[in-house]
Scaffold this active site. Structure first.
Site, PDB file in Angstrom:
ATOM      1  CD  GLU A 459      -3.306   0.418   1.962  1.00  0.00           C
ATOM      2  OE1 GLU A 459      -4.211   1.227   2.128  1.00  0.00           O
ATOM      3  OE2 GLU A 459      -3.254  -0.683   2.548  1.00  0.00           O
ATOM      4  CD  GLU A 735      -4.635  -0.705   8.720  1.00  0.00           C
ATOM      5  OE1 GLU A 735      -5.225  -0.303   7.696  1.00  0.00           O
ATOM      6  OE2 GLU A 735      -3.903  -1.716   8.719  1.00  0.00           O
TER       7      GLU A 735
END
Length: 876
Positions: A459, A735
């Protein structure tokens, strides 16, 4: 006047003398022991002209001289006078050098391999040029579609890493400017570079990678501007037909996600050093790009610091895995790569795998998804130093296979954009201080060329939602105005191609994500980030530059939402990663996504109205002010009950209504705050919010009179909470609240990162509220000193290098007295707001505090002593 020093700076970088504009704004700060020091005027000279400026302006002051010409160097000095009539000495000279080219002066063409053997193939490029006259100065201007390491006559020209970084390649390239005078020799010179694809040739996507977004092969662009001793100027060695390219060099394959392979038997094959076995062929002219990317924009001068090697960490521990391998633990989750000193037989393959955590004692590689993140090396047979060159990894743990190495021969090299640290926080609570340190490390790892969401998996993208919630924290911790201004330029370019819609990632590497429509809270980065930069750095020009983008965003939402003032019924990410969301459904939040969307729309309309007013666009200010009020009223009518309940009875709904000032009625606000506190209590003082609500909830509680509830929420250690990861050994912000489960296993969700900064946005509340240091006027021209001591803490402090100098607020319990000490920079004032002093000056609300305020003391249930002083301030 006892001004000991005047320190001058030109916008926007401090790591170089080069500026990106012909009229760089100037700032200066004063070091003085004089209390109540205020500037009355200043003299500014560039060695040719001297200009007298009246008034107290000292930050981002307009360039008072004739514009700089390309290649020009000025020496700027400042001296100041104060309101008592005293004058300082002249400052030390600041060299200001034009780091830009003139209109039409860029002539370099993209070059690369004419016949590559593979996609995204690293390469060497070079040219030979001659100098027949003495040279006064030589500047190399270069950029790349990909990344490059230029060298001249066998030496690298700078220590930058992964330059020129990632930009919106269709519309914007940045060029580096390097003084290479010392590298030149009379007669023949060889200029070259090693190049690799990096972000330009990467494939992006989830689960499976899509086609390459930008292009299939890297390219290099460069030109040399030589000024001879006789004053004449010439452009030499511009990339084009005279250049050659080769598949030589030790870097054989490289990618952001895959990692890098080097054959160190070819380490002697460099762009400018003769080597046997290297075949040079005419270079390809032009970019190998997908449709829409073939034309290369004229590069602009860099305004953000480049990525550099910042520090290195030694091995903290050596671990044996259940499978019999050896894992090195560096004690800190970081972003960078290993540097390993080894000796082995020629051709021996050494591989390095990276992971952020261990799972059952082995490297946890599943969270990397499609990113292999492996560095591999074929040894030369001599003593080798192994370090990847054109990629980076997110890791705390590394496993080296193929050779035995001693701990002393391994170090982890930390990489990130070379920003200056400006903010600090400390307290008496060890876990809280570790949380703040985790926020700092999370920002360091993810502020690498662009603000990314994570640095390790497939990502590493510039998610707009993450940045818009974290921008205030980032602006306190580091001097990030140039970094974020640069990113906003990319945002505006990408947005313009989508009719005002802001892509969810910038640069726009996921063009079809979320259907391409506007997404609340993510697209609002267009309005929030410029507003934050104006508030924290006093930069009015960033508002002016980004105003068309701000306006285009709210107009795009108006078209999508209709004229009711509500924004409902559209695909949204909502309160992403709500703590109650299932691992495989991160968008399933307790709060209705329409509430998030309408609240975000109303706030952005208000921010556009405020920006318009600051910029003197009064008609726009009235228009968007009216639209913001309509949206606010629609929000209240649709989602707020007369009894002070939200239609979505979830913490984020209440936090949005309160923090975005959508509910104005005082009794209703009180009821909303009370209900929010009740929900937090019912949830066991555990987190009940996601990406949108988490940065707001503690403020909403403390502003609503529920500081104790905010404190219990902050200091909770059971999952989900801010401190749960700290108790699990986290050294960066995760996260997910439970990226690591209580049993030590990795969360089963496919989206699990251990280095995301978004949930660390609570640090801004620590700075502003727990310690009590915030701007009360743009750029900290006036400070707000308003600590709210938490019952569990004995002391707390925050320090920030404002544009005017060091500011600090500290409080400490001394028996039943809380002593507050404030440091106020010269040429500023402060407002003081302390609890428990209803009869203090102006009820202690917005009380002006200048650097010589005597303070006050009032004995009540809690006693307070305030004291303010001016002290010497420095940049770092």
């Amino acid at each position: 006047m006892s001004v000991t020093e005047v320190i001058v700076r030109a916008e926007l970088r401090e790591d170089t003398a080069f500026v990106a504009t012909a009229r760089p704004r100037l700032s200066w700060r004063v070091r003085t022991e004089t209390r109540d020091w205020r500037q009355a005027g200043a003299e500014v000279t560039d060695g040719r002209d001297t200009v007298t400026l009246d008034g107290d302006a000292s930050v981002l002051v307009a360039w008072p001289f004739a514009p700089m010409a390309p290649g020009e160097v000025r020496s700027v000095r400042v001296r100041v006078t104060d309101t008592a009539g005293g004058a300082s000495d002249w400052s030390a000279p600041l060299e200001v050098a034009a780091g830009f080219l003139g209109e039409g002066e860029w002539v370099a063409e993209p070059i690369g391999l004419a016949s590559p053997e593979a996609e995204a193939q690293p390469a060497l490029v070079r040219t030979v040029f001659h100098l027949d006259r003495p040279v006064r100065r030589a500047l190399l201007f270069w950029t790349a579609l990909g990344v490059a390491e230029p060298e001249l006559n066998g030496s690298r020209v700078s220590d930058d890493v992964l330059s020129p970084g990632w930009t919106a390649y269709r519309d914007r390239l940045v060029h580096e400017t390097v003084d290479v005078t010392a590298h030149l020799t009379p007669g023949e010179n060889v200029l070259g570079a090693a190049i690799a694809g990096a972000w330009y040739t990467e494939k992006y996507g989830f689960f499976v990678f899509t086609d390459r977004v930008y292009g299939g092969q890297p390219a290099f662009l460069a030109q040399l501007r030589v000024t001879y001793d006789d004053g004449t100027t010439e452009t030499l060695a511009a990339t084009g037909p005279e250049w050659e390219a080769s598949t030589g060099g030790c870097v054989r394959a490289s990618g952001i996600y895959a990692g890098e392979h080097q054959d160190l038997r070819r380490a002697g094959e460099t762009a400018t050093t003769p080597a046997d076995g290297v075949t040079w062929m005419p270079a390809r002219i032009g970019a190998v790009a997908r449709p829409g990317y073939a034309s290369v924009p004229v590069p602009e001068a860099r305004i953000a610091p480049p990525v550099r090697r910042i520090e290195s960490l030694p091995v903290a521990a050596r671990l044996r895995t259940p499978s019999g391998g050896t894992v090195l633990d560096f004690g800190q989750n970081l972003v960078g790569r290993l540097r390993v000193r080894v000796r082995g037989a020629a051709g021996t393959r050494v591989s390095i795998r990276h992971a952020e955590v261990l799972d059952d004692g082995e490297l946890a590689l599943r969270p990397l998804r499609n990113a292999r993140a492996e560095a591999s090396f074929d040894l030369s047979g001599d003593e080798d130093v192994l370090e990847s060159r054109f990629t980076f990894y997110g890791f705390r743990y590394a496993q080296i296979e193929g050779v035995e190495v001693a701990d002393d021969d391994v170090e982890a090299v930390v990489l990130h954009s070379d920003l200056v640290r400006t903010g600090w926080f400390s307290s008496s609570h060890g876990l809280l201080d570790r949380l703040h340190e985790n926020v700092v490390w999370g920002m360091r790892g993810n502020f690498l060329s662009i603000p990314t969401d994570c640095p390790q998996r497939d990502e590493r993208l510039g998610w707009t939602g993450d940045l818009q919630v974290f921008a205030p924290t980032a602006s306190f911790l580091y001097d990030s105005v140039g970094f974020l201004t640069s990113w906003l330029r990319d945002l505006a370019h990408e947005q313009e191609r989508q009719d005002g819609v802001v892509p969810v990632v910038i640069p726009a590497a996921l063009p079809s994500f979320a259907g391409g429509g506007p997404v609340a809270a993510w697209g609002d980065a267009a309005t929030v980030v410029p507003s934050v930069l104006h508030e924290r750095f006093g930069d009015r020009e960033v508002l002016a530059a980004q105003y068309p983008s701000m306006r285009a965003w709210v107009e795009a939402v108006r078209r999508d939402a209709g004229e009711s003032g509500l924004w409902a019924g559209r695909m949204q990410l909502g309160d992403w990663l709500d703590a109650s969301a299932p691992p495989d459904k991160p968008g399933r939040a307790k709060v209705d996504a329409d509430i998030v969307a309408t609240a975000s729309f109303a706030r952005s309309l208000r921010l556009v109205a405020e920006a318009a007013e600051i910029l003197g666009r009064h008609e726009d200010a009235a228009l968007y002010g009216d639209l913001a009020e309509r949206s606010r009223r629609a929000f209240v009518s649709e989602y707020v009950t007369p009894a002070g309940r939200m239609m979505s009875d979830a913490p984020t709904a209440y936090a949005l209504a309160l923090r975005f000032d959508l509910v104005r009625d005082v009794p209703t606000r009180r009821a909303l705050a009370d209900r929010l506190a009740a929900l937090v209590r019912e949830g066991g003082y555990r987190i009940g919010t996601g990406f949108v609500g988490t940065p707001l909830v503690t403020d909403a509680l403390s502003d609503g009179g529920h500081l104790a509830a905010a404190e219990r929420l902050l200091l909770q250690t059971e999952c989900p909470s801010w401190l749960y990861p700290v108790t699990m050994g986290a050294t960066t912000v995760w996260e997910r609240w439970d990226s690591l489960l209580p049993d030590g296993s990795v969360n089963p969700g496919e989206m699990t990162s251990f280095n995301h900064y978004a949930l660390g946005a609570v640090a801004d509340w620590l700075h502003r509220t727990v310690a009590g240091l915030a701007p009360a006027a743009p750029g900290y021209r006036r400070l707000r000193i308003a600590p709210r001591p938490l019952a569990a803490l004995d002391h707390a402090s925050a320090r920030h290098e404002t544009p005017y100098g060091a500011a600090e607020v500290a409080w400490r319990r001394e028996g039943n007295v809380v002593r507050v000490t404030a440091v106020v920079p010269p040429n500023t004032t402060a407002d003081v707001d302390l609890p428990g002093i209803p009869n203090g000056p102006s009820c202690c609300r917005r009380h002006p505090l200048v650097p010589r305020s005597r303070g006050w003391r009032r004995r009540s249930r809690t006693s307070w002593t305030t004291r303010a002083r001016t002290r010497r301030s420095s940049r770092r």
